[in-house]
Design a protein around this motif. Structure first.
Motif, PDB file in Angstrom:
ATOM      1  N   VAL A 130       0.852  -1.152   0.065  1.00 35.28           N
ATOM      2  CA  VAL A 130       0.054   0.058   0.040  1.00 35.28           C
ATOM      3  C   VAL A 130       0.833   1.306   0.037  1.00 35.28           C
ATOM      4  O   VAL A 130       1.919   1.349   0.741  1.00 35.28           O
ATOM      5  N   LEU A 131       0.597   2.244  -0.909  1.00 37.09           N
ATOM      6  CA  LEU A 131       1.178   3.404  -0.816  1.00 37.09           C
ATOM      7  C   LEU A 131       0.357   4.558  -0.829  1.00 37.09           C
ATOM      8  O   LEU A 131      -0.877   4.601  -1.542  1.00 37.09           O
ATOM      9  N   VAL A 132       0.303   5.617  -0.083  1.00 38.80           N
ATOM     10  CA  VAL A 132      -0.549   6.633   0.303  1.00 38.80           C
ATOM     11  C   VAL A 132       0.243   7.927  -0.223  1.00 38.80           C
ATOM     12  O   VAL A 132       1.136   8.282   0.512  1.00 38.80           O
ATOM     13  N   ASN A 133       0.014   8.414  -1.328  1.00 37.51           N
ATOM     14  CA  ASN A 133       0.620   9.889  -1.661  1.00 37.51           C
ATOM     15  C   ASN A 133       0.140  10.989  -0.972  1.00 37.51           C
ATOM     16  O   ASN A 133      -0.877  11.685  -1.506  1.00 37.51           O
ATOM     17  N   ASN A 134       0.442  11.146   0.354  1.00 33.96           N
ATOM     18  CA  ASN A 134      -0.067  12.294   1.225  1.00 33.96           C
ATOM     19  C   ASN A 134       0.518  13.490   1.270  1.00 33.96           C
ATOM     20  O   ASN A 134      -0.063  14.620   1.498  1.00 33.96           O
ATOM     21  N   ALA A 135       1.799  13.446   1.168  1.00 35.41           N
ATOM     22  CA  ALA A 135       2.569  14.514   1.519  1.00 35.41           C
ATOM     23  C   ALA A 135       2.065  15.790   0.334  1.00 35.41           C
ATOM     24  O   ALA A 135       2.011  15.490  -0.796  1.00 35.41           O
ATOM     25  N   GLY A 136       1.877  16.774   1.058  1.00 37.28           N
ATOM     26  CA  GLY A 136       1.509  17.983   0.108  1.00 37.28           C
ATOM     27  C   GLY A 136       1.447  19.387   0.604  1.00 37.28           C
ATOM     28  O   GLY A 136       1.660  19.385   2.123  1.00 37.28           O
TER      29      GLY A 136
ATOM     30  N   PHE B  68       4.207  11.066  -8.319  1.00 33.60           N
ATOM     31  CA  PHE B  68       4.770  10.396  -9.431  1.00 33.60           C
ATOM     32  C   PHE B  68       5.951   9.401  -8.986  1.00 33.60           C
ATOM     33  O   PHE B  68       6.072   8.158  -9.357  1.00 33.60           O
ATOM     34  N   VAL B  69       6.762  10.013  -8.329  1.00 30.14           N
ATOM     35  CA  VAL B  69       8.239   9.065  -8.310  1.00 30.14           C
ATOM     36  C   VAL B  69       7.930   8.181  -7.291  1.00 30.14           C
ATOM     37  O   VAL B  69       8.167   6.974  -7.421  1.00 30.14           O
ATOM     38  N   PRO B  70       7.255   8.437  -5.964  1.00 30.10           N
ATOM     39  CA  PRO B  70       6.946   7.368  -4.985  1.00 30.10           C
ATOM     40  C   PRO B  70       6.033   6.119  -5.657  1.00 30.10           C
ATOM     41  O   PRO B  70       6.092   5.102  -5.452  1.00 30.10           O
ATOM     42  N   SER B  71       4.986   6.674  -6.777  1.00 31.67           N
ATOM     43  CA  SER B  71       4.345   5.501  -7.370  1.00 31.67           C
ATOM     44  C   SER B  71       4.949   4.851  -8.303  1.00 31.67           C
ATOM     45  O   SER B  71       5.010   3.543  -8.244  1.00 31.67           O
ATOM     46  N   ARG B  72       6.064   5.302  -8.970  1.00 38.79           N
ATOM     47  CA  ARG B  72       6.970   4.793  -9.789  1.00 38.79           C
ATOM     48  C   ARG B  72       7.571   3.453  -9.167  1.00 38.79           C
ATOM     49  O   ARG B  72       7.738   2.264  -9.452  1.00 38.79           O
ATOM     50  N   GLU B  73       8.094   4.010  -7.903  1.00 43.37           N
ATOM     51  CA  GLU B  73       9.173   2.833  -7.061  1.00 43.37           C
ATOM     52  C   GLU B  73       7.811   2.037  -6.630  1.00 43.37           C
ATOM     53  O   GLU B  73       8.351   0.747  -6.510  1.00 43.37           O
ATOM     54  N   ALA B  74       6.638   2.117  -6.125  1.00 41.81           N
ATOM     55  CA  ALA B  74       5.745   1.405  -5.807  1.00 41.81           C
ATOM     56  C   ALA B  74       5.207   0.248  -6.838  1.00 41.81           C
ATOM     57  O   ALA B  74       5.376  -1.043  -6.666  1.00 41.81           O
ATOM     58  N   ILE B  75       5.310   0.797  -7.855  1.00 40.67           N
ATOM     59  CA  ILE B  75       4.852  -0.152  -9.041  1.00 40.67           C
ATOM     60  C   ILE B  75       5.727  -1.209  -9.583  1.00 40.67           C
ATOM     61  O   ILE B  75       5.543  -2.326  -9.628  1.00 40.67           O
ATOM     62  N   LYS B  76       7.051  -0.770  -9.259  1.00 42.58           N
ATOM     63  CA  LYS B  76       8.072  -1.607  -9.551  1.00 42.58           C
ATOM     64  C   LYS B  76       8.019  -2.721  -8.501  1.00 42.58           C
ATOM     65  O   LYS B  76       8.488  -3.639  -8.764  1.00 42.58           O
ATOM     66  N   ARG B  77       7.472  -2.546  -7.155  1.00 43.03           N
ATOM     67  CA  ARG B  77       7.508  -3.380  -6.408  1.00 43.03           C
ATOM     68  C   ARG B  77       6.321  -4.419  -6.388  1.00 43.03           C
ATOM     69  O   ARG B  77       6.047  -5.688  -6.152  1.00 43.03           O
ATOM     70  N   MET B  78       4.885  -3.596  -6.831  1.00 43.05           N
ATOM     71  CA  MET B  78       3.668  -4.327  -6.737  1.00 43.05           C
ATOM     72  C   MET B  78       3.521  -4.932  -7.960  1.00 43.05           C
ATOM     73  O   MET B  78       2.614  -5.905  -7.850  1.00 43.05           O
TER      74      MET B  78
END
Ligand code: NAP
Length: 248
Positions: free
Chosen positions: A82-88, A116-126
Motif C-alpha cells: 500500500v502507498l498513500v501519496n499524502n505529502a502536500g 509520481f516518483v513514489p508511485s513509480r517505485e511502488a509499481i516496480k514492487r507491486m
C-alpha cells in the motif's frame, strides 16, 4: 511478515491518521516526514507501543534520492502492499500575477512529482509485470480542484488537478497488473496545513459557509483512504472520492 504500507507525509494531519488506521489493520507502516522528526518518531513509537510495527523515515518526496531511500526502508520491513501519496503543501495566499517561478516549482515538485516518483517505485514492487503481488495506491487530491482557489492558491488547485488526471491514467495503466489507484478529495479538514499557508484561523472562518457547518477530521479522511486501499474496494480503481462534507 506484515504487509507494508508507506505513507508520505505521515507525521501529521491526514497522513498520521492513515498511519494509525493502517497499523491497526495490521500493516507495518513507514511514517515518512520532511522535517518534523519528533512528530514522526512519536507516532512510530505510539504504533509500536500498541503492538504494531512502524518506522519513521525522513525524506523529501520532491528529491528522487530521498524517495529511493524511503522505499529501501519499506523493503526492510517486508512486502509493500500500500502507498498513500499524502505529502502536500500549500503556500501563502497570492494571485497568479504575483507567483514566482520558485514558488511554482516548489508547489509542483512536492505536490505532483512527489506523487509520481513514489508511485513509480511502488509499481516496480507491486506490479505483477515486475514479479510483484499487486497492491493499492491512494493519492491526495483536494476539493480545490473544482473550486480553483482564486486569490488563494490557484497553483495548489492546479497541482491537485494534475493528481486527478494522474490517478485516472495510472489506474488504467496498471489495472491489469494487480494494482488499484484511487484518489480522495478532502474538503476543509482540521490540520496544520492551513497555518502553514499563513491562514491559521481558516477553519474557524469558513466553518459556517460549509454545507455541514463543520470541518472534517483527519480520521474521517483516513477512513475513506483505508477503504479504498482495502479488499472491500476490490473493483474500485480510477475513482476520485469527495470527502468534503458536500463542499466543492
Ligand atoms: P499537514 O498537516 O500540513 O501535514 C503535511 C505532511 O506532509 C507532514 O507530515 C509533513 O512532514 C509532510 N510533508 C510536507 N512536505 C513534504 C515533503 N516535501 N516531503 C515529504 N513530506 C512532506 O497536511 P494535511 O492537511 O494533513 O494534508 C495532507 C494532504 O491532504 C496534502 O496532500 C493536502 O494537500 C491534502 N488536503 C488537505 C486538506 C485539508 O484541509 N487539510 C484539504 C484537501 C487536501 P513534516 O511533519 O516533517 O513537516
Amino acid at each position: 511478515m506484515a504487509p507494508v504500507a508507506l505513507v508520505t507525509g505521515g507525521s501529521r494531519g491526514i497522513g498520521a491518521a492513515c498511519c494509525r488506521l493502517l497499523a491497526a489493520k495490521g500493516y507495518a507502516v513507514v511514517v515518512n516526514y520532511a522535517g518534523n522528526k519528533a512528530a514522526a518518531e512519536s507516532l512510530a513509537a505510539e504504533i509500536v507501543a500498541a503492538g504494531g510495527s512502524a518506522a519513521a523515515v525522513q525524506g523529501d518526496v520532491a528529491v528522487e534520492a530521498d524517495v529511493l531511500r524511503l522505499f529501501t526502508a519499506a523493503d526492510a520491513l517486508g512486502t509493500l502492499k500500500v502507498l498513500v501519496n499524502n505529502a502536500g503543501v500549500v503556500d501563502m495566499p497570492a494571485r497568479v500575477d504575483e507567483m514566482s517561478v520558485e514558488r511554482l516549482n516548489r508547489m509542483f515538485s512536492i505536490n505532483i512529482v512527489g506523487s509520481f516518483v513514489p508511485s513509480r517505485e511502488a509499481i516496480k514492487r507491486m506490479s505483477t509485470k515486475h514479479g510483484g503481488q499487486g497492491g493499492a495506491i491512494v493519492n491526495l487530491s483536494s476539493a480545490a480542484v473544482t473550486l480553483g482557489a482564486p486569490g488563494q492558491y490557484v497553483d495548489y488547485a492546479a497541482s491537485k488537478g494534475a493528481i486527478d488526471s494522474f490517478t485516472i491514467g495510472l489506474a488504467r495503466e496498471v489495472a491489469a497488473e494487480g494494482i488499484r489507484v484511487n484518489a480522495v478529495r478532502p474538503g476543509i479538514i482540521d490540520t496544520d496545513i492551513h497555518a502553514s499557508g499563513g491562514w491559521p484561523d481558516r477553519v474557524a472562518q469558513v466553518r459556517d459557509s460549509l454545507p455541514m457547518k463543520r470541518e472534517g477530521t483527519a480520521a474521517e479522511v483516513a477512513q475513506a483512504i483505508s477503504w479504498l486501499l482495502s479488499d472491500e474496494a476490490s473493483y474500485v480503481t480510477g475513482a476520485i472520492l469527495n470527502v468534503s462534507g458536500g463542499r466543492g
